[in-house]
Enzyme design. Structure first.
Site, PDB file in Angstrom:
ATOM      1  N   ASP A   1       0.840  -1.200   0.000  1.00  0.00           N
ATOM      2  CA  ASP A   1       0.000   0.000   0.000  1.00  0.00           C
ATOM      3  C   ASP A   1       0.880   1.257   0.000  1.00  0.00           C
ATOM      4  O   ASP A   1       0.377   2.378  -0.082  1.00  0.00           O
ATOM      5  CB  ASP A   1      -0.987  -0.008   1.172  1.00  0.00           C
ATOM      6  CG  ASP A   1      -0.301  -0.024   2.525  1.00  0.00           C
ATOM      7  OD1 ASP A   1       0.936  -0.150   2.577  1.00  0.00           O
ATOM      8  OD2 ASP A   1      -1.016   0.089   3.542  1.00  0.00           O
TER       9      ASP A   1
ATOM     10  N   ASP B   1      -1.115  -6.079  -0.386  1.00  0.00           N
ATOM     11  CA  ASP B   1      -1.460  -5.462   0.898  1.00  0.00           C
ATOM     12  C   ASP B   1      -2.961  -5.212   0.994  1.00  0.00           C
ATOM     13  O   ASP B   1      -3.580  -4.712   0.039  1.00  0.00           O
ATOM     14  CB  ASP B   1      -0.767  -4.094   1.009  1.00  0.00           C
ATOM     15  CG  ASP B   1       0.376  -4.096   1.997  1.00  0.00           C
ATOM     16  OD1 ASP B   1       0.418  -4.979   2.879  1.00  0.00           O
ATOM     17  OD2 ASP B   1       1.231  -3.202   1.882  1.00  0.00           O
TER      18      ASP B   1
ATOM     19  N   LYS C   1      -1.262  -9.415   2.769  1.00  0.00           N
ATOM     20  CA  LYS C   1      -0.550  -8.960   3.972  1.00  0.00           C
ATOM     21  C   LYS C   1      -1.424  -7.947   4.697  1.00  0.00           C
ATOM     22  O   LYS C   1      -2.136  -7.178   4.036  1.00  0.00           O
ATOM     23  CB  LYS C   1       0.789  -8.324   3.598  1.00  0.00           C
ATOM     24  CG  LYS C   1       1.521  -7.660   4.762  1.00  0.00           C
ATOM     25  CD  LYS C   1       2.956  -7.304   4.442  1.00  0.00           C
ATOM     26  CE  LYS C   1       3.170  -5.945   3.837  1.00  0.00           C
ATOM     27  NZ  LYS C   1       2.665  -4.801   4.628  1.00  0.00           N
TER      28      LYS C   1
ATOM     29  N   GLU D   1       9.306  -4.082  10.574  1.00  0.00           N
ATOM     30  CA  GLU D   1       9.739  -2.800  10.015  1.00  0.00           C
ATOM     31  C   GLU D   1      10.259  -1.880  11.115  1.00  0.00           C
ATOM     32  O   GLU D   1       9.583  -1.654  12.137  1.00  0.00           O
ATOM     33  CB  GLU D   1       8.570  -2.123   9.262  1.00  0.00           C
ATOM     34  CG  GLU D   1       8.966  -0.765   8.682  1.00  0.00           C
ATOM     35  CD  GLU D   1       8.018  -0.217   7.626  1.00  0.00           C
ATOM     36  OE1 GLU D   1       7.068  -0.926   7.229  1.00  0.00           O
ATOM     37  OE2 GLU D   1       8.237   0.927   7.194  1.00  0.00           O
TER      38      GLU D   1
HETATM   39  O1  KIV Z   1       3.561  -1.121   1.635  1.00  0.00           O
HETATM   40  C1  KIV Z   1       4.740  -1.508   1.643  1.00  0.00           C
HETATM   41  O2  KIV Z   1       5.532  -1.250   0.708  1.00  0.00           O
HETATM   42  C2  KIV Z   1       5.206  -2.293   2.779  1.00  0.00           C
HETATM   43  C3  KIV Z   1       6.676  -2.563   2.884  1.00  0.00           C
HETATM   44  C4  KIV Z   1       7.369  -1.366   3.379  1.00  0.00           C
HETATM   45  C5  KIV Z   1       6.949  -3.746   3.715  1.00  0.00           C
HETATM   46  O3  KIV Z   1       4.421  -2.668   3.598  1.00  0.00           O
END
Ligand code: KIV
Length: 297
Positions: A59, A98, A128, A197
């Site tokens: 995201d 995401d 995710k 993270e």
């Molecule tokens: O949205 C994203 O790019 C992420 C990464 C930073 C792991 O969640």
């Protein structure tokens, strides 16, 4: 017994596609897992050719692709659109999409419905989501629906306001312990892997040792089982500030800027296009064309 070929399904990945259990095997062998974000087909193709195991349609697209100031505004429809582009091109890497903010917090049912859309309409292999606590139940519900789910703790950009900004997490013993317990709870709920993270390296290493599932670090040190970087950060394509954990492997924004300056200058001064950039027409056809125009008066 039927001789019909089996159709690819959740338990039969497309030929060449990395199987989900392969990630756990990589951890057990001590092989590092490389993951990066991708938001379109050309990026997916290049990442696939480079041998990345995991592609995340993050995201982060809200910021690096869509020009928002945070990850919050991106919608599920926009994520599906981007995911579809990535899954059209990615052959071997597993594609993780995401769940954007607002599409899983309300209930387990909302989380499963949103995850199904990313899989069914976006073609993602897995999804995710960010957080622990109440989100552990969302993870369990998605995993029990036979959808692979990756967790994400530490600095979770969707809750940056609550966390007090984009800052490292787990720098006190209390918070580090909470992260440790969250990681175990997310594993128990069925996560196949966990993003850590902006977590101090010793804490991330300790969590990694305690888990059977792989950890993928971003600003969490070399003790994680794998690493992830955002496409635009890695390639130097994002004009905004980048966190200290970013290693920039190219300066494409500079290179693209120089190319665009040269193009605009060429167009303005008439040096583009040249003969080799144009199409010819046989002399006789050109004459017929001119005569036809002349005959119109
Ligand atoms: O949205 C994203 O790019 C992420 C990464 C930073 C792991 O969640």
């Amino acid at each position: 017994m039927s001789t019909r070929p089996r159709m690819p399904g959740p338990s039969t990945p497309a030929p060449g596609k990395l199987a989900l259990p392969g990630l756990g095997e990589m951890k057990r062998r001590g092989d590092k897992i490389s993951m990066l974000t991708a938001y379109d087909a050309p990026a997916a193709l290049l990442a696939d050719e480079a041998g990345a195991e995991l592609l995340l349609v993050g995201d982060s697209a809200a910021m690096v692709m869509l020009g928002h100031e945070s990850t919050l505004p991106v919608t599920l429809d926009e994520m599906i659109f981007l995911t579809r582009a990535v899954t059209r091109a990615a052959r071997r890497p597993l594609v993780i999409a995401d769940l954007p903010f607002g599409t899983y917090e309300v209930s387990d049912e909302q989380a499963v419905t949103s995850a199904i859309r990313l899989i069914k309409e976006g073609g993602a292999d897995t999804v995710k989501l960010e957080g622990a606590g109440r989100m552990v139940s969302r993870v369990r519900a998605i995993a029990e629906s036979n959808i692979g789910v990756m967790g994400h703790i530490g600095l979770t950009p969707q809750s940056a306001t609550k966390l007090g900004g984009f800052r490292a997490q787990g720098r006190t013993a209390e918070v580090a312990l909470r992260l440790y317990d969250d990681a175990l709870a997310l594993q128990d709920a069925g996560c196949f892997a966990l993003v850590l993270e902006a977590v101090p390296a010793p804490i991330a290493a300790r969590i990694t040792d305690a888990l059977e599932i792989p950890t993928i670090g971003i600003g969490a040190g070399a003790g994680c089982d794998g690493q992830v970087l955002v496409w635009h950060d890695l390639l130097g394509m994002y004009a905004g500030p980048t966190p200290r954990f970013v290693k920039q492997y190219a300066s494409l924004a500079d290179e693209i800027g120089q190319a665009l300056d040269a193009y605009v200058a060429d167009v303005r001064n008439g040096t583009f296009p040249e003969e080799q950039h144009t199409y010819s027409i046989p002399e006789a056809e050109l004459e017929r064309f001119e005569s036809a125009l002349a005959a119109r008066g």
